[in-house]
Design an enzyme around this catalytic site. Structure first.
Site: not given
Ligand code: F6R
Length: 241
Positions: A67, A136, A138, A143
């Site tokens: 990313d 979370n 990811h 996400e």
């Protein structure tokens, strides 16, 4: 999934670096998927030191990063291209022209997503994909959501991710709100996956990832069905199991 428990961050880093080093030794033309973040810094340090001692040769590998923040240039100290240059590429004999990170300055992000997917396809896919995990769940910057993403996409970062990543910026306002990320489908298509997890703060999400239902609400949970996924986690990260 194969779970390897290590004592602490350093032993997790060494174990993960050993696994990558062996894949590299078996296949000098490895297509290696890479991640950034605090989790992987230690393992890059081991790889660099073994390279400097003459044990590793990176000259023939291709790398594809997961990313990049939208809007950050490669020279920006918080860009993932900068991170990779700093912690790995500039310290080894990796051929920079064979290192790939999504272009954070792409004028047409959709076109860039398409280009990145094509690039992975032209490389013949990823042999080994390294991952960290967000609080979370990811992976990459995929996400939590209502569906698993497919190819590379432009993601809105969640409030939690922006807050967590603000530790690297001078203020939370400076954290980019969007990023280009390899999709879940591309990650899952990798021949092998290596997920590294460290620290007590990751314990609740690691438990959910490994034992909860497979759901896009916890993107990493899909790793439960990958055909060759190794998780190296330290005792603190496994403390909730
Ligand atoms: C970064 C990436 C992210 C990180 C995750 C964990 O390239 O893919 O998914 O792996 O946010 O980050 P750290 O290791 O900083 O806790």
């Amino acid at each position: 999934m194969k779970l390897i428990t290590t004592k602490d961050y350093d032993s997790m880093s060494k174990r993960a670096a050993t696994l990558i080093a062996s894949e590299l030794t078996i296949n000098p033309k490895l297509v290696l998927g890479l991640a950034t973040g605090s989790t992987v810094k230690g393992l890059y340090k081991y790889l660099v030191s073994w390279y400097k001692e003459g044990y590793l040769d990176f000259s023939n590998i291709e790398t594809v990063n997961l990313d990049e923040y939208l809007g950050l240039s490669p020279e920006h100290e918080q860009s993932y291209r900068y991170f990779m240059n700093h912690y790995l590429f500039d310290q080894t004999n990796i051929d920079k022209s064979k290192t790939h990170v999504p272009d954070g300055l792409a004028i047409n992000p959709m076109k860039e997503c398409f280009r990145y997917d094509k690039l992975i396809e032209n490389l013949g896919g990823i042999n080994l994909q390294l991952l960290g995990i967000g609080h979370n769940g990811h992976i990459g910057f995929n996400e939590p959501g209502d569906a698993f993403s497919k190819g590379t996409s432009l993601e809105n970062l969640s409030d939690l991710t922006i807050k967590k990543n603000s530790r690297f910026f001078t203020s939370i306002e400076e954290v980019p709100q969007r990023a280009l990320t390899m999709g879940i489908q591309s990650i899952m298509a990798a021949e092998k996956i290596l997920l590294c997890v460290s620290g007590p703060d990751k314990a609740p999400i690691l438990k959910e990832t490994l034992t909860g239902p497979i759901s896009p609400k916890v993107p990493a949970s899909i790793l439960q069905v990958h055909r060759n996924c190794t998780i190296i986690a330290d005792e603190a990260a496994l403390s909730k199991m």
